[in-house]
Design a protein around this motif. Structure first.
Motif, PDB file in Angstrom:
ATOM      1  N   ALA A 283       0.826  -1.208   0.000  1.00 24.00           N
ATOM      2  CA  ALA A 283       0.000   0.000   0.000  1.00 24.00           C
ATOM      3  C   ALA A 283       0.857   1.253   0.000  1.00 24.00           C
ATOM      4  O   ALA A 283       0.432   2.299  -0.506  1.00 24.00           O
ATOM      5  N   ALA A 284       2.060   1.178   0.560  1.00 29.62           N
ATOM      6  CA  ALA A 284       2.944   2.338   0.584  1.00 29.62           C
ATOM      7  C   ALA A 284       3.363   2.729  -0.825  1.00 29.62           C
ATOM      8  O   ALA A 284       3.492   3.910  -1.153  1.00 29.62           O
ATOM      9  N   GLU A 285       3.561   1.740  -1.686  1.00 31.37           N
ATOM     10  CA  GLU A 285       3.937   2.023  -3.065  1.00 31.37           C
ATOM     11  C   GLU A 285       2.772   2.639  -3.822  1.00 31.37           C
ATOM     12  O   GLU A 285       2.942   3.550  -4.635  1.00 31.37           O
ATOM     13  N   GLN A 286       1.577   2.189  -3.554  1.00 34.25           N
ATOM     14  CA  GLN A 286       0.395   2.706  -4.243  1.00 34.25           C
ATOM     15  C   GLN A 286       0.040   4.115  -3.786  1.00 34.25           C
ATOM     16  O   GLN A 286      -0.434   4.937  -4.567  1.00 34.25           O
ATOM     17  N   ALA A 287       0.298   4.405  -2.510  1.00 38.29           N
ATOM     18  CA  ALA A 287      -0.098   5.712  -1.961  1.00 38.29           C
ATOM     19  C   ALA A 287       0.766   6.844  -2.496  1.00 38.29           C
ATOM     20  O   ALA A 287       0.320   7.994  -2.555  1.00 38.29           O
TER      21      ALA A 287
ATOM     22  N   SER B 232       9.489   1.728  -4.213  1.00 34.42           N
ATOM     23  CA  SER B 232       9.823   1.739  -5.646  1.00 34.42           C
ATOM     24  C   SER B 232      11.241   2.259  -5.895  1.00 34.42           C
ATOM     25  O   SER B 232      11.532   2.749  -6.998  1.00 34.42           O
ATOM     26  N   SER B 233      12.125   2.180  -4.892  1.00 37.87           N
ATOM     27  CA  SER B 233      13.488   2.690  -5.045  1.00 37.87           C
ATOM     28  C   SER B 233      14.460   1.644  -5.579  1.00 37.87           C
ATOM     29  O   SER B 233      15.652   1.915  -5.668  1.00 37.87           O
ATOM     30  N   GLY B 234      13.967   0.472  -5.922  1.00 35.74           N
ATOM     31  CA  GLY B 234      14.833  -0.566  -6.452  1.00 35.74           C
ATOM     32  C   GLY B 234      14.597  -1.892  -5.759  1.00 35.74           C
ATOM     33  O   GLY B 234      13.809  -1.988  -4.800  1.00 35.74           O
ATOM     34  N   PRO B 235      15.245  -2.939  -6.229  1.00 36.29           N
ATOM     35  CA  PRO B 235      15.050  -4.269  -5.633  1.00 36.29           C
ATOM     36  C   PRO B 235      15.297  -4.254  -4.136  1.00 36.29           C
ATOM     37  O   PRO B 235      16.244  -3.640  -3.657  1.00 36.29           O
ATOM     38  N   GLY B 236      14.438  -4.942  -3.412  1.00 30.42           N
ATOM     39  CA  GLY B 236      14.592  -5.053  -1.966  1.00 30.42           C
ATOM     40  C   GLY B 236      14.028  -3.893  -1.180  1.00 30.42           C
ATOM     41  O   GLY B 236      14.236  -3.820   0.039  1.00 30.42           O
ATOM     42  N   TRP B 237      13.258  -2.999  -1.833  1.00 32.27           N
ATOM     43  CA  TRP B 237      12.774  -1.834  -1.088  1.00 32.27           C
ATOM     44  C   TRP B 237      11.830  -2.210   0.054  1.00 32.27           C
ATOM     45  O   TRP B 237      11.826  -1.500   1.086  1.00 32.27           O
ATOM     46  N   PRO B 238      10.991  -3.263  -0.031  1.00 34.02           N
ATOM     47  CA  PRO B 238      10.142  -3.574   1.133  1.00 34.02           C
ATOM     48  C   PRO B 238      10.952  -3.888   2.392  1.00 34.02           C
ATOM     49  O   PRO B 238      10.554  -3.520   3.504  1.00 34.02           O
ATOM     50  N   VAL B 239      12.102  -4.562   2.214  1.00 33.24           N
ATOM     51  CA  VAL B 239      12.940  -4.879   3.379  1.00 33.24           C
ATOM     52  C   VAL B 239      13.498  -3.596   3.979  1.00 33.24           C
ATOM     53  O   VAL B 239      13.491  -3.409   5.211  1.00 33.24           O
TER      54      VAL B 239
END
Length: 454
Positions: free
Chosen positions: A176-180, A212-219
């Motif tokens: 949801a953080a990416e969508q917001a 959305s800052s690149g691979p692994g951003w959720p971590v």
């Protein structure tokens, strides 16, 4: 600079330039051609007249004995400090020696230079005698206590609201953080500004840049949310914390106390100086190393947007001075106190440690300050080495290495470091953290001057 037999290097002078254009223009004025009636006193004053485009030469005077670094006065219309004329005069002074030089020593300053020097030193003395121990005029203690209580209440309300927003984010899932988008974070940061918690606001803005800052951003987002939650809880339960850790929490929230630690006198070597800027403020960080105490401490100086901070201490200088620490466990920031001699060039360098010891020191520092991004350390006998698409500092005496931070690998200072090393071990001072190592200053293995890398 009262020790007139010891001159600055050209690199130390050009490190004072506010930008590359000033550095280039000042270098052109570092010869005797445009200068007349130049001289220097035993008290640390340098002056001269520089021929310009007008009918009258520009009057340039520099106070090298100022406690916060060189101070400048020039009759030219430039709004940069130092201007190109001051840089040129310092370069001329730094490259000259002897009584027959273009900048003779032990001279009496002309009236126009003497008036400025006396005026600014008198104002500095008046400011010192009329200020309280922290350097600011004393106010009403009771009024200050009430203001502090009101601000603490606002911060508590802001921290409580932020905890709820973090809970909502984790309950809804990190996707949801990416969508917001960034708007959600900016609105939350604005709420923290309203709560007078700038430290929380800054960390919230950093969160907004992760999705959305690149691979692994959720971590990475989850890690930063955990640190922000830890800071929130530290504030809300600050009465239960040891005093040192509670002071660190207050500092991270944005409540910087006064530098009320006991004055510590030492011969402080300037290890590094660099600026970071945003749309509102330029922050200058100056790392110092105590020759006797072995302490590494940090001076901060600020300038309004577009203006360089007032404090300037180029790498390779040392000053006999007192510093006072700010509160907080593991905090390295200090305030510059009484200075007993002007800054002067030295060949000192701090003792270095191995790569393994550097990593251990950063881990120990995290114990006192869990929100610490990096810790100052000097590495001994390391070699800059390419590794796939990145660079690292390899320990010459073991198989260990520290990767350089992405920011360090994009700077021109990396190539100065590689050129200085030439494949041989060097000594490097920098900041060691979870993102890697940022080199700031280097020395050749044998005797040699410090080389700034930032």
């Amino acid at each position: 600079m009262t020790q007139q037999g010891v001159r600055w290097t050209a690199g130390q002078v050009l490190a004072l330039a506010p930008d590359s254009a000033s550095r280039k223009a000042g270098s052109k004025l570092g010869a005797a051609g445009p200068w007349s009636e130049a001289g220097s006193s035993d008290e640390g004053t340098v002056w001269g007249l520089c021929r310009g485009s007008g009918s009258k030469p520009y009057q340039t005077v520099i106070d090298l004995a100022d406690a916060t670094g060189p101070a400048y006065k020039c009759s030219c219309p430039s709004r940069k400090f130092p201007c190109k004329h001051a840089l040129g005069l310092l370069l001329l002074w730094a490259g000259e020696s002897g009584t027959d030089s273009s900048v003779p020593r032990g001279q009496a300053a002309p009236d126009w230079a003497e008036q400025w020097i006396k005026g600014r030193r008198q104002r500095a003395e008046e400011k010192r005698t009329t200020s309280g121990p922290s350097g600011s005029p004393a106010g009403d203690p009771e009024a200050a206590r009430r203001r502090a209580e009101r601000r603490a209440e606002r911060i508590t309300a802001g921290a409580t609201e932020l905890e709820q927003r973090l809970t909502d984010l984790l309950r809804g899932g990190l996707a949801a953080a990416e969508q917001a988008g960034y708007g959600l974070w900016e609105e939350t940061a604005a709420r923290m500004v309203d709560a007078q918690a700038p430290g929380l606001a800054a960390r919230v803005r950093e969160l907004g840049a992760i999705p959305s800052s690149g691979p692994g951003w959720p971590v990475r987002l989850l890690e930063e949310c955990a640190l922000l939650h830890l800071l929130d809880q530290g504030w809300l339960r600050r009465e239960r914390l040891p005093e040192g850790l509670a002071a660190t929490v207050r500092s991270r929230i944005g409540l910087t106390g006064s530098a009320d630690g006991p004055p510590a006198r030492d011969r402080w070597l300037v290890l590094a100086q660099y600026d970071t800027a945003d749309s509102r403020l330029t922050t200058r960080r100056i790392w110092l190393h105590g020759a006797e105490s072995g302490r590494t401490v940090l001076l901060l100086s600020y300038g309004a947007a577009g203006r360089a901070p007032e404090l300037a201490l180029p790498v390779g200088l040392a000053l006999d001075a007192e510093v006072s620490a700010y509160p907080g466990a593991g905090q390295l920031r200090v305030a510059l106190g009484e200075q007993f001699t002007p800054p002067s060039p030295v060949t000192l360098r701090p003792p270095g440690v191995s790569v393994a010891q550097a990593a251990a020191r950063y881990g120990q520092a995290l114990r006192d300050d869990p929100w610490l991004d990096s810790h100052p350390v000097t590495l001994a006998r390391v070699i800059p080495t390419p590794d796939a698409d990145s660079w690292q500092l390899a320990d010459a005496d073991s198989d260990l290495a520290l990767p350089l931070t992405p920011a360090a690998q994009s700077r021109s200072g990396l190539w100065r470091l590689v050129a200085l090393s030439g494949g041989a071990p060097v000594t490097v001072f920098g900041e060691c953290g979870h993102r890697g190592f940022t080199p700031l200053t280097a020395w050749p293995e044998e005797a040699g001057e410090a080389v700034p890398l930032c």
